[in-house]
Design a protein around this motif. Structure first.
Motif, PDB file in Angstrom:
ATOM      1  N   ILE A  48     -58.293 -10.466  65.207  1.00 13.19           N
ATOM      2  CA  ILE A  48     -57.435 -10.997  65.892  1.00 13.19           C
ATOM      3  C   ILE A  48     -56.236 -10.479  66.835  1.00 13.19           C
ATOM      4  N   ILE A  49     -55.147  -9.627  66.483  1.00 10.75           N
ATOM      5  CA  ILE A  49     -54.532  -8.606  67.765  1.00 10.75           C
ATOM      6  C   ILE A  49     -55.584  -8.549  68.715  1.00 10.75           C
ATOM      7  N   PRO A  50     -56.330  -7.961  69.451  1.00  7.42           N
ATOM      8  CA  PRO A  50     -57.006  -7.523  70.466  1.00  7.42           C
ATOM      9  C   PRO A  50     -57.800  -8.472  71.234  1.00  7.42           C
ATOM     10  N   ALA A  51     -57.929  -9.638  70.228  1.00  9.40           N
ATOM     11  CA  ALA A  51     -58.973 -10.458  70.573  1.00  9.40           C
ATOM     12  C   ALA A  51     -57.801 -11.271  71.386  1.00  9.40           C
ATOM     13  N   LEU A  52     -56.479 -11.722  70.895  1.00 11.42           N
ATOM     14  CA  LEU A  52     -55.453 -12.288  71.350  1.00 11.42           C
ATOM     15  C   LEU A  52     -54.818 -12.113  72.288  1.00 11.42           C
ATOM     16  N   ALA A  72     -59.315 -16.954  72.550  1.00 10.48           N
ATOM     17  CA  ALA A  72     -58.562 -16.629  71.676  1.00 10.48           C
ATOM     18  C   ALA A  72     -57.975 -17.557  71.185  1.00 10.48           C
ATOM     19  N   LEU A  73     -56.554 -17.935  72.180  1.00  6.28           N
ATOM     20  CA  LEU A  73     -55.831 -18.481  71.891  1.00  6.28           C
ATOM     21  C   LEU A  73     -56.154 -20.155  71.158  1.00  6.28           C
ATOM     22  N   PHE A  74     -57.410 -21.048  71.401  1.00  6.53           N
ATOM     23  CA  PHE A  74     -57.636 -21.938  71.287  1.00  6.53           C
ATOM     24  C   PHE A  74     -57.970 -21.731  69.337  1.00  6.53           C
ATOM     25  N   PHE A  75     -58.567 -20.916  68.921  1.00  2.00           N
ATOM     26  CA  PHE A  75     -59.796 -20.446  68.221  1.00  2.00           C
ATOM     27  C   PHE A  75     -58.722 -20.442  67.284  1.00  2.00           C
ATOM     28  N   ALA A  76     -57.621 -19.537  67.135  1.00  2.00           N
ATOM     29  CA  ALA A  76     -56.128 -19.626  66.375  1.00  2.00           C
ATOM     30  C   ALA A  76     -56.356 -20.313  66.277  1.00  2.00           C
ATOM     31  N   VAL A 100     -64.445 -24.464  58.961  1.00  2.00           N
ATOM     32  CA  VAL A 100     -64.235 -24.324  60.341  1.00  2.00           C
ATOM     33  C   VAL A 100     -63.839 -23.192  60.392  1.00  2.00           C
ATOM     34  N   VAL A 101     -62.039 -22.635  59.080  1.00  2.00           N
ATOM     35  CA  VAL A 101     -61.227 -21.764  59.516  1.00  2.00           C
ATOM     36  C   VAL A 101     -62.312 -20.059  59.311  1.00  2.00           C
ATOM     37  N   ASP A 102     -63.330 -19.948  58.457  1.00  2.00           N
ATOM     38  CA  ASP A 102     -64.463 -18.851  59.147  1.00  2.00           C
ATOM     39  C   ASP A 102     -65.124 -18.936  59.864  1.00  2.00           C
ATOM     40  N   PHE A 103     -64.951 -19.810  60.664  1.00  2.00           N
ATOM     41  CA  PHE A 103     -65.594 -19.928  61.995  1.00  2.00           C
ATOM     42  C   PHE A 103     -65.073 -19.353  63.093  1.00  2.00           C
ATOM     43  N   CYS A 104     -63.681 -19.853  63.161  1.00  2.00           N
ATOM     44  CA  CYS A 104     -63.076 -19.475  63.894  1.00  2.00           C
ATOM     45  C   CYS A 104     -62.844 -18.389  63.768  1.00  2.00           C
ATOM     46  N   LEU A 105     -62.285 -17.432  62.452  1.00  2.00           N
ATOM     47  CA  LEU A 105     -62.216 -16.339  62.796  1.00  2.00           C
ATOM     48  C   LEU A 105     -62.709 -14.976  62.983  1.00  2.00           C
ATOM     49  N   ALA A 106     -64.664 -16.403  62.568  1.00  2.00           N
ATOM     50  CA  ALA A 106     -65.917 -14.687  62.934  1.00  2.00           C
ATOM     51  C   ALA A 106     -65.727 -14.922  64.582  1.00  2.00           C
ATOM     52  N   VAL A 107     -65.534 -16.269  65.675  1.00  2.00           N
ATOM     53  CA  VAL A 107     -65.455 -16.015  66.969  1.00  2.00           C
ATOM     54  C   VAL A 107     -64.102 -14.632  67.369  1.00  2.00           C
TER      55      VAL A 107
END
Length: 243
Positions: free
Chosen positions: A158-162, A170-174, A211-218
């Motif tokens: 999540i860190i490099p994504a942000l 990334a911020l939207f999905f986080a 939905v949480v898991d989908f956001c984590l996958a993105v």
């Protein structure tokens, strides 16, 4: 895998395609993109699980609003028109399932006025547990309702994504993932807001875990993309003197 043979996963599996359809409507702004989006919006309904279809519709609608604001101003009106067209087409495509479902809801004992308890907060450890062999599993999580395994590496990426060039996405999905997580585990203020929202309040919102898991996958995908990008490679080379 813990949801195999349930219609829930048959509906939830179309969430990535629905989000992709929204992106195509924004980027290509062609009739073919609206048709693709319409198909993606209709398929969760045709899968036969109204609750999950409602969760997907909510998630994709929020994503569509986000995409609206990242669309160039001069292209926003066409984006809105094509998105509304996609929505209308999807209703027509899903009518064979949608109309009987509306009638069925008037006969079922279930009601949108019913309130379901959120999952226990300690079930959040399900994100680190792969065990789906028993019900409950070895750490006490209910299976399949509490199955959420994502893995430590996914959470770290999540860190490099942000910080990558797609940080806004990334911020939207986080934010979306964290909001859904609050609803799942009864954490305020988002859980309180969902409990005050008509229709949504009467759904089994613990299943927003999908939905949480989908956001984590993105976020995982965006994190890997950033680590593999030339921008990140050049930064490492300059910082550590790697040629």
């Amino acid at each position: 895998t813990s949801w195999r043979a349930y219609p829930i996963v048959d509906a939830a599996i179309w969430l990535p395609l629905a989000c992709y359809g929204v992106l195509m409507v924004s980027q290509r702004q062609a009739l073919s993109s609206a048709v693709l989006a319409a198909l993606a919006f209709a398929l969760p309904v045709l899968a036969g699980h109204p609750e999950t279809a409602a969760h997907i519709t909510l998630t994709v609608s929020l994503f569509a609003i986000f995409v609206f604001f990242r669309t160039p101003r001069g292209e926003r009106s066409r984006y809105v028109a094509l998105f509304l067209l996609a929505g209308a087409l999807s209703v027509g495509l899903a009518a064979a399932q949608l109309l009987p479902t509306v009638e069925w809801l008037s006969h079922t004992r279930l009601s949108v006025n019913e309130r379901w308890k959120p999952q226990a907060v300690h079930n959040i450890f399900g994100f680190l547990s792969r065990d789906i062999s028993t019900q409950p599993n070895s750490i006490g999580n209910p299976i399949p309702e509490g199955a959420a395994y994502a893995g430590i590496i996914s959470l770290l990426l999540i860190i490099p994504a942000l910080i990558g060039r797609h940080r806004r996405d990334a911020l939207f999905f986080a934010i979306a993932g964290f909001a859904a997580l609050q609803v799942v585990y009864g954490l305020n203020p988002i859980h309180w807001l969902s409990s005050m929202t008509p229709v949504l309040a009467g759904l089994k919102n613990g299943r927003l875990l999908l939905v949480v898991d989908f956001c984590l996958a993105v976020l995982l995908g965006l994190g890997i993309s950033h680590l593999r990008s030339e921008e990140h490679t050049s930064e490492l080379q300059s910082r550590f003197g790697i040629s």
